[in-house]
Design a protein around this motif. Structure first.
Motif, PDB file in Angstrom:
ATOM      1  N   LEU A  66       0.838  -1.192   0.000  1.00  0.00           N
ATOM      2  CA  LEU A  66       0.000   0.000   0.000  1.00  0.00           C
ATOM      3  C   LEU A  66       0.874   1.242   0.000  1.00  0.00           C
ATOM      4  O   LEU A  66       1.877   1.319   0.712  1.00  0.00           O
ATOM      5  CB  LEU A  66      -0.904   0.032   1.234  1.00  0.00           C
ATOM      6  CG  LEU A  66      -2.038  -0.980   1.315  1.00  0.00           C
ATOM      7  CD1 LEU A  66      -2.892  -0.691   2.539  1.00  0.00           C
ATOM      8  CD2 LEU A  66      -2.893  -0.956   0.064  1.00  0.00           C
ATOM      9  N   SER A  67       0.480   2.214  -0.794  1.00  0.00           N
ATOM     10  CA  SER A  67       1.118   3.525  -0.771  1.00  0.00           C
ATOM     11  C   SER A  67       0.629   4.292   0.455  1.00  0.00           C
ATOM     12  O   SER A  67      -0.456   4.018   0.976  1.00  0.00           O
ATOM     13  CB  SER A  67       0.745   4.287  -2.043  1.00  0.00           C
ATOM     14  OG  SER A  67       1.000   5.666  -1.920  1.00  0.00           O
ATOM     15  N   PHE A  70      -6.511   3.980  -1.174  1.00  0.00           N
ATOM     16  CA  PHE A  70      -5.055   3.985  -1.231  1.00  0.00           C
ATOM     17  C   PHE A  70      -4.554   3.582  -2.615  1.00  0.00           C
ATOM     18  O   PHE A  70      -5.086   2.656  -3.244  1.00  0.00           O
ATOM     19  CB  PHE A  70      -4.463   3.007  -0.212  1.00  0.00           C
ATOM     20  CG  PHE A  70      -4.535   3.487   1.205  1.00  0.00           C
ATOM     21  CD1 PHE A  70      -3.781   4.571   1.619  1.00  0.00           C
ATOM     22  CD2 PHE A  70      -5.351   2.859   2.121  1.00  0.00           C
ATOM     23  CE1 PHE A  70      -3.840   5.024   2.924  1.00  0.00           C
ATOM     24  CE2 PHE A  70      -5.428   3.299   3.429  1.00  0.00           C
ATOM     25  CZ  PHE A  70      -4.673   4.390   3.832  1.00  0.00           C
ATOM     26  N   ASP A  71      -3.523   4.272  -3.083  1.00  0.00           N
ATOM     27  CA  ASP A  71      -2.754   3.758  -4.211  1.00  0.00           C
ATOM     28  C   ASP A  71      -2.084   2.456  -3.772  1.00  0.00           C
ATOM     29  O   ASP A  71      -1.827   2.236  -2.580  1.00  0.00           O
ATOM     30  CB  ASP A  71      -1.671   4.753  -4.630  1.00  0.00           C
ATOM     31  CG  ASP A  71      -2.199   5.902  -5.479  1.00  0.00           C
ATOM     32  OD1 ASP A  71      -3.400   5.908  -5.810  1.00  0.00           O
ATOM     33  OD2 ASP A  71      -1.397   6.800  -5.806  1.00  0.00           O
ATOM     34  N   ILE A  72      -1.784   1.603  -4.740  1.00  0.00           N
ATOM     35  CA  ILE A  72      -1.121   0.327  -4.468  1.00  0.00           C
ATOM     36  C   ILE A  72       0.119   0.232  -5.344  1.00  0.00           C
ATOM     37  O   ILE A  72       0.066   0.521  -6.547  1.00  0.00           O
ATOM     38  CB  ILE A  72      -2.060  -0.863  -4.763  1.00  0.00           C
ATOM     39  CG1 ILE A  72      -3.296  -0.805  -3.856  1.00  0.00           C
ATOM     40  CG2 ILE A  72      -1.329  -2.191  -4.584  1.00  0.00           C
ATOM     41  CD1 ILE A  72      -4.351  -1.850  -4.187  1.00  0.00           C
ATOM     42  N   THR A 108       2.627   1.770 -10.050  1.00  0.00           N
ATOM     43  CA  THR A 108       1.671   2.273  -9.067  1.00  0.00           C
ATOM     44  C   THR A 108       0.293   2.247  -9.714  1.00  0.00           C
ATOM     45  O   THR A 108       0.115   2.719 -10.842  1.00  0.00           O
ATOM     46  CB  THR A 108       2.010   3.709  -8.640  1.00  0.00           C
ATOM     47  OG1 THR A 108       3.310   3.730  -8.052  1.00  0.00           O
ATOM     48  CG2 THR A 108       1.001   4.221  -7.619  1.00  0.00           C
ATOM     49  N   ILE A 109      -0.669   1.666  -9.005  1.00  0.00           N
ATOM     50  CA  ILE A 109      -2.035   1.649  -9.519  1.00  0.00           C
ATOM     51  C   ILE A 109      -2.917   2.460  -8.579  1.00  0.00           C
ATOM     52  O   ILE A 109      -2.682   2.514  -7.370  1.00  0.00           O
ATOM     53  CB  ILE A 109      -2.572   0.214  -9.709  1.00  0.00           C
ATOM     54  CG1 ILE A 109      -2.579  -0.566  -8.387  1.00  0.00           C
ATOM     55  CG2 ILE A 109      -1.741  -0.524 -10.747  1.00  0.00           C
ATOM     56  CD1 ILE A 109      -3.184  -1.966  -8.506  1.00  0.00           C
ATOM     57  N   GLY A 110      -3.907   3.133  -9.154  1.00  0.00           N
ATOM     58  CA  GLY A 110      -4.756   4.024  -8.374  1.00  0.00           C
ATOM     59  C   GLY A 110      -6.224   3.812  -8.688  1.00  0.00           C
ATOM     60  O   GLY A 110      -6.592   3.313  -9.757  1.00  0.00           O
ATOM     61  N   TRP A 111      -7.059   4.231  -7.760  1.00  0.00           N
ATOM     62  CA  TRP A 111      -8.509   4.049  -7.853  1.00  0.00           C
ATOM     63  C   TRP A 111      -9.111   5.143  -8.725  1.00  0.00           C
ATOM     64  O   TRP A 111      -8.903   6.330  -8.480  1.00  0.00           O
ATOM     65  CB  TRP A 111      -9.099   4.093  -6.453  1.00  0.00           C
ATOM     66  CG  TRP A 111     -10.558   3.806  -6.356  1.00  0.00           C
ATOM     67  CD1 TRP A 111     -11.556   4.681  -6.052  1.00  0.00           C
ATOM     68  CD2 TRP A 111     -11.191   2.530  -6.520  1.00  0.00           C
ATOM     69  NE1 TRP A 111     -12.774   4.044  -6.028  1.00  0.00           N
ATOM     70  CE2 TRP A 111     -12.584   2.720  -6.315  1.00  0.00           C
ATOM     71  CE3 TRP A 111     -10.727   1.254  -6.839  1.00  0.00           C
ATOM     72  CZ2 TRP A 111     -13.501   1.675  -6.403  1.00  0.00           C
ATOM     73  CZ3 TRP A 111     -11.639   0.215  -6.926  1.00  0.00           C
ATOM     74  CH2 TRP A 111     -13.011   0.428  -6.705  1.00  0.00           C
ATOM     75  N   ASP A 112      -9.879   4.727  -9.738  1.00  0.00           N
ATOM     76  CA  ASP A 112     -10.491   5.724 -10.628  1.00  0.00           C
ATOM     77  C   ASP A 112     -11.959   5.977 -10.305  1.00  0.00           C
ATOM     78  O   ASP A 112     -12.646   6.698 -11.025  1.00  0.00           O
ATOM     79  CB  ASP A 112     -10.335   5.313 -12.096  1.00  0.00           C
ATOM     80  CG  ASP A 112     -11.268   4.171 -12.503  1.00  0.00           C
ATOM     81  OD1 ASP A 112     -11.888   3.543 -11.607  1.00  0.00           O
ATOM     82  OD2 ASP A 112     -11.387   3.901 -13.715  1.00  0.00           O
ATOM     83  N   GLY A 113     -12.425   5.387  -9.215  1.00  0.00           N
ATOM     84  CA  GLY A 113     -13.821   5.523  -8.817  1.00  0.00           C
ATOM     85  C   GLY A 113     -14.596   4.232  -8.927  1.00  0.00           C
ATOM     86  O   GLY A 113     -15.601   4.043  -8.239  1.00  0.00           O
ATOM     87  N   ALA A 140       4.064   9.413   4.856  1.00  0.00           N
ATOM     88  CA  ALA A 140       5.253   9.135   4.047  1.00  0.00           C
ATOM     89  C   ALA A 140       6.529   9.588   4.746  1.00  0.00           C
ATOM     90  O   ALA A 140       7.585   8.961   4.605  1.00  0.00           O
ATOM     91  CB  ALA A 140       5.122   9.814   2.687  1.00  0.00           C
ATOM     92  N   SER A 141       6.433  10.661   5.529  1.00  0.00           N
ATOM     93  CA  SER A 141       7.612  11.181   6.229  1.00  0.00           C
ATOM     94  C   SER A 141       7.866  10.474   7.553  1.00  0.00           C
ATOM     95  O   SER A 141       8.884  10.722   8.202  1.00  0.00           O
ATOM     96  CB  SER A 141       7.440  12.682   6.490  1.00  0.00           C
ATOM     97  OG  SER A 141       6.439  12.917   7.475  1.00  0.00           O
ATOM     98  N   GLY A 142       6.937   9.614   7.961  1.00  0.00           N
ATOM     99  CA  GLY A 142       7.082   8.917   9.232  1.00  0.00           C
ATOM    100  C   GLY A 142       6.556   9.687  10.420  1.00  0.00           C
ATOM    101  O   GLY A 142       6.688   9.242  11.564  1.00  0.00           O
TER     102      GLY A 142
END
Length: 315
Positions: A86-87, A95-97, A103-108, A205-207
């Motif tokens: 997971l991104s 979530f992007d994967i 990278t794959i993303g949700w288009d709805g 992403a930055s922790g």
């Protein structure tokens, strides 16, 4: 995992035409939109898998039915599980994967190659300045600069328009900003949700932080390892589950029953109690029979039902 595997068996049978899960197959729950009702990721093993009726599958409840949403991504069926992650970032609420190098993303409605989404090129000086001013009291200058630049970059990745960015910046500054109303209100709420998701994603992403789980009114007992097969066979076929105004279809009933299976043990229900509920769902015993054997079981069941239905998505 046991609940996901049981749910996945029926979904995979419908998708592939093959019954059961061969050895080395598995299924897990993953909440991709943090609504508290997880999606089902399944891997169906087959020797020499060609990626048609075997490999990786992802089932998302959309409207009345579960849809498999990886089928349109070239090669996604065959990506090894250790190369799927997971991104920290969301897109359109999911979530992007990371799927190997793609990278794959949700288009709805499904996942697609994220590189096919339109990006934008924005003037971001005003946003970055407003962002840094808002954050400076919370972090060091270096951290603030990195966080605000991350957000601006993500705005461009997601294809924000200049008008959207300017409006959001104005809302941060607060001077002479009028919140949209009427026909424009829903679009504004979507914009602010996406902007907030971007900010959280950058912090993750930055922790600095983690994504908060969905609020769910769980019971106060820990989850137990129970055998859910009988319960999950009986529950979706029960008339009062299938005809509830929030379900109304076999797949929505299955999703609700998966939630009930997760939640009922948190209200102290044992394997014996779960098996009694399965009998109750099969109409083998009545309310009075159930209460005679376990006076607290229906109360626990009703609390779990209320928690699940309160989170259940609209059709």
């Amino acid at each position: 995992m046991a609940i996901a595997q049981k749910m996945a068996m029926s979904l995979l049978e419908r998708q592939t035409g093959s019954k059961g899960l061969p050895l080395a197959s598995f299924a897990i729950e993953v909440d991709l939109n943090l609504d508290g009702l997880p999606e089902i990721f399944a891997y169906r093993y087959a020797p020499g898998c060609d990626g048609v009726n075997c490999g990786n599958f992802l089932f998302v409840l959309e409207g009345d039915s579960y849809q498999e949403v990886l089928g349109g991504v070239p090669g996604a069926r065959l990506v090894p599980q250790d190369k799927i992650a997971l991104s920290p970032f969301k897109r359109n609420g999911f979530f992007d994967i990371q799927s190997d190098k793609m990278t794959i993303g949700w288009d709805g409605t499904r996942y697609i190659d994220a590189s096919t989404f339109p990006a934008s090129s924005l003037a971001g000086a005003a946003f970055v300045a407003a962002c840094q001013k808002n954050k400076l009291s919370q972090q060091s200058q270096e951290q603030v600069s990195a966080a605000c630049q991350c957000q601006f970059n993500r705005f461009q990745t997601l294809g924000f328009t200049q008008a959207d960015l300017d409006a959001y910046t104005a809302s941060m500054v607060g001077q002479d900003f009028k919140y949209p109303t009427g026909d424009k209100e829903n679009a504004w709420l979507t914009l602010t949700r996406d902007a907030q998701d971007i900010a959280t994603g950058c912090d993750v992403a930055s922790g600095k932080s983690q994504w908060p789980p969905a609020y769910f009114n769980h019971g106060d007992q820990p989850q137990r390892k129970l055998n859910f097969n009988g319960f999950l066979d009986a529950c979706p076929a029960q008339d009062f589950i299938l005809t509830n105004h929030k379900t109304g279809s076999p797949d929505r009933a299955l999703s609700l029953c998966g939630c009930l299976a997760r939640e009922i043990p948190t209200h102290g229900v044992s394997q014996e109690g779960l098996d009694l509920l399965a009998q109750y769902y099969r109409d083998e015993i009545s309310d009075s029979d159930l209460e005679a054997q376990d006076a607290d079981l229906l109360t626990a069941h009703d609390k779990a039902s209320e928690a699940c239905l309160s989170q259940f998505p609209a059709k």
